[in-house]
Scaffold this motif. Structure first.
Motif, PDB file in Angstrom:
ATOM      1  N   SER A 127       5.450  -4.691   1.277  1.00 49.28           N
ATOM      2  CA  SER A 127       4.130  -4.739   1.906  1.00 49.28           C
ATOM      3  C   SER A 127       3.380  -3.444   1.609  1.00 49.28           C
ATOM      4  O   SER A 127       3.963  -2.464   1.113  1.00 49.28           O
ATOM      5  N   ALA A 128       2.096  -3.413   1.931  1.00 49.80           N
ATOM      6  CA  ALA A 128       1.295  -2.206   1.690  1.00 49.80           C
ATOM      7  C   ALA A 128       1.873  -1.014   2.440  1.00 49.80           C
ATOM      8  O   ALA A 128       1.936   0.108   1.909  1.00 49.80           O
ATOM      9  N   GLU A 129       2.318  -1.243   3.660  1.00 55.66           N
ATOM     10  CA  GLU A 129       2.895  -0.150   4.456  1.00 55.66           C
ATOM     11  C   GLU A 129       4.208   0.333   3.841  1.00 55.66           C
ATOM     12  O   GLU A 129       4.471   1.544   3.781  1.00 55.66           O
ATOM     13  N   GLN A 130       5.032  -0.608   3.405  1.00 59.06           N
ATOM     14  CA  GLN A 130       6.302  -0.230   2.772  1.00 59.06           C
ATOM     15  C   GLN A 130       6.066   0.517   1.468  1.00 59.06           C
ATOM     16  O   GLN A 130       6.741   1.516   1.172  1.00 59.06           O
ATOM     17  N   GLN A 131       5.109   0.052   0.693  1.00 58.78           N
ATOM     18  CA  GLN A 131       4.798   0.731  -0.566  1.00 58.78           C
ATOM     19  C   GLN A 131       4.333   2.163  -0.324  1.00 58.78           C
ATOM     20  O   GLN A 131       4.734   3.085  -1.048  1.00 58.78           O
ATOM     21  N   HIS A 248       8.772  -7.436   2.457  1.00 58.01           N
ATOM     22  CA  HIS A 248       8.027  -8.434   3.217  1.00 58.01           C
ATOM     23  C   HIS A 248       7.205  -9.395   2.368  1.00 58.01           C
ATOM     24  O   HIS A 248       6.762 -10.438   2.875  1.00 58.01           O
ATOM     25  N   ASN A 249       6.993  -9.070   1.102  1.00 60.20           N
ATOM     26  CA  ASN A 249       6.213  -9.970   0.242  1.00 60.20           C
ATOM     27  C   ASN A 249       7.085 -10.873  -0.625  1.00 60.20           C
ATOM     28  O   ASN A 249       6.570 -11.555  -1.514  1.00 60.20           O
ATOM     29  N   ASN A 251       9.156 -14.081  -0.416  1.00 59.43           N
ATOM     30  CA  ASN A 251       9.430 -15.201   0.470  1.00 59.43           C
ATOM     31  C   ASN A 251       9.867 -16.466  -0.259  1.00 59.43           C
ATOM     32  O   ASN A 251      10.034 -17.521   0.364  1.00 59.43           O
TER      33      ASN A 251
END
Length: 406
Positions: A127-131, A248-249, A251
């Motif tokens: 996800s953007a936050e994880q990146q 998270h991306n 799936n």
């Protein structure tokens, strides 16, 4: 110039003409002066520090870990002097792989495991936050990871055959299964593990601490190819992973396929670099070797083989450059990366065989470098999609019909 150190002068000369052997292609024109300087610095390091070690470590089946930190400190993934206004260009990244592979396939595979496979897993899957949290650590290698997809019983059929499972349990996930052929796992901080969610049958991805309870790594011995690269068999037995470490991306396997589409081009660059290394080793050999009182390079059949090798190398370079330019425009198609990987590996197989042939009996010893390229090419020929799998991807695009086994 008189005040320049020997090392600086060597880097300067390398930056001026990195690819003189490929003059027909004019590879120099593809790169900026700054890019050539960074690549010249890499080549200088590889020639001075890496090459003298390779034969001994290849024969022992060990990786020269003393090269890892200096390679990281060269700042090659996103070099500061190339990224003032934008990320490093794809064409630079391709030639970085090419430089590593023309020296040694294991070095290229080791570096690309981080800069290609693991970085792509984060870029596509996080996800953007994880990146925002992880990507700077990926780039400076403070978070080292490996891409753990292949399994003991599933390689080409991994899309449907993936059997490692993930089960949601409270605020965590529990992973069970096994992975195989995972290069660099023994020195990674985390393993990017792909597993099938037992609840919905879809593929998910997780960053698993290499030292977590339930994780067992075994080195794969008795390899005849990529002997320096440390491949692992990984067993996962009730390994608990927090939700925060799930990518998270990711799936479904479609998300994994997006990663593979991007990574396959890196392998095509490796195959092209191996051809360059084998060609240059063979060319050195025939220039130095005397037979029948003449240089081996003066014989017609020898020159014909050299011309075929350079033709293969030049054609492969054309493929990977065109693919990289296309991807720089945001065009990523399965059939394009599959075609580049398939064809560059076909050409690689012939090129390294011709190099071994030109060196005669000496072509099976490590002293000429030819034997190392010849053996290592076999692993590259198979990984990131066999010839047959890539051919079927191209065939599906051509005909609109899938010929994959059902």
């Amino acid at each position: 110039m008189a005040d320049m150190s020997l090392e600086t002068r060597a880097e300067s000369r390398a930056a001026e003409r990195l690819y003189s052997v490929c003059d027909y292609y004019d590879a120099e024109s593809l790169l900026t002066e700054d890019e050539r300087r960074v690549l010249g610095r890499l080549r200088n390091f590889l020639d001075r520090e890496a090459k003298p070690l390779l034969a001994d470590y290849w024969e022992r089946g060990e990786f020269p870990h003393q090269l890892a930190r200096p390679l990281i400190e060269l700042d090659l993934m996103e070099p500061a002097d190339l990224t003032v206004h934008a990320p490093a260009r794809g064409i630079y990244q391709g030639f970085r792989i090419f430089e590593l592979a023309r020296t040694d396939a294991s070095l290229a595979t080791w570096y690309t495991a981080q800069a290609g496979l693991f970085r792509t897993a984060i870029r596509v899957g996080a996800s953007a936050e994880q990146q925002a949290e992880w990507m700077p650590k990926v780039i400076d290698f403070s978070l080292k990871g490996v891409f753990s997809l292949t399994e003991p019983e599933s390689g080409s059929d991994i899309a449907g055959g993936l059997s490692t499972t993930a089960r949601h349990d409270g605020s965590a996930w529990v992973l069970d299964g096994a992975k195989r052929w995972i290069g660099g796992a023994s020195t990674a901080d985390v393993l990017a593990v792909f597993a099938r969610d037992v609840a919905d049958g879809q593929v998910k991805a997780f960053l698993v601490d290499r030292q977590a309870a339930g994780v067992t790594l075994e080195k794969i011995h008795r390899k005849s190819s990529l002997r320096m690269m440390q491949n692992a068999h990984i067993t996962l037995d009730g390994v608990r992973v927090p939700e925060s470490m799930r990518l998270h991306n990711v799936n479904s396997f479609k998300d994994v396929a997006t990663m593979l589409r991007a990574m396959r081009s890196d392998v095509a660059w490796i195959a092209t670099g191996i051809q360059a290394g084998a060609f240059e080793a063979a060319l050195r050999y025939v220039r130095e070797r005397q037979q029948f009182g003449r240089p081996l390079g003066s014989f017609q059949l020898v020159q014909e083989k050299l011309a075929r090798m350079l033709g293969n190398l030049t054609a492969s370079l054309s493929l990977v450059v065109r693919l990289t330019e296309q991807q720089a425009r945001g065009v990523y198609r399965d059939q394009d990366s599959a075609l580049a990987k398939m064809q560059s590996c076909l050409a690689m197989r012939e090129t390294v065989a011709l190099a071994r042939e030109l060196a005669g009996g000496n072509g099976i010893t490590l002293e000429s470098d030819v034997a190392r390229f010849h053996a290592d090419a076999e692993a590259v020929y198979s990984y990131e999609g066999t010839h047959e799998i890539n051919a079927l991807i191209v065939g599906r695009a051509l005909t609109g019909e899938s010929a994959f086994a059902r």
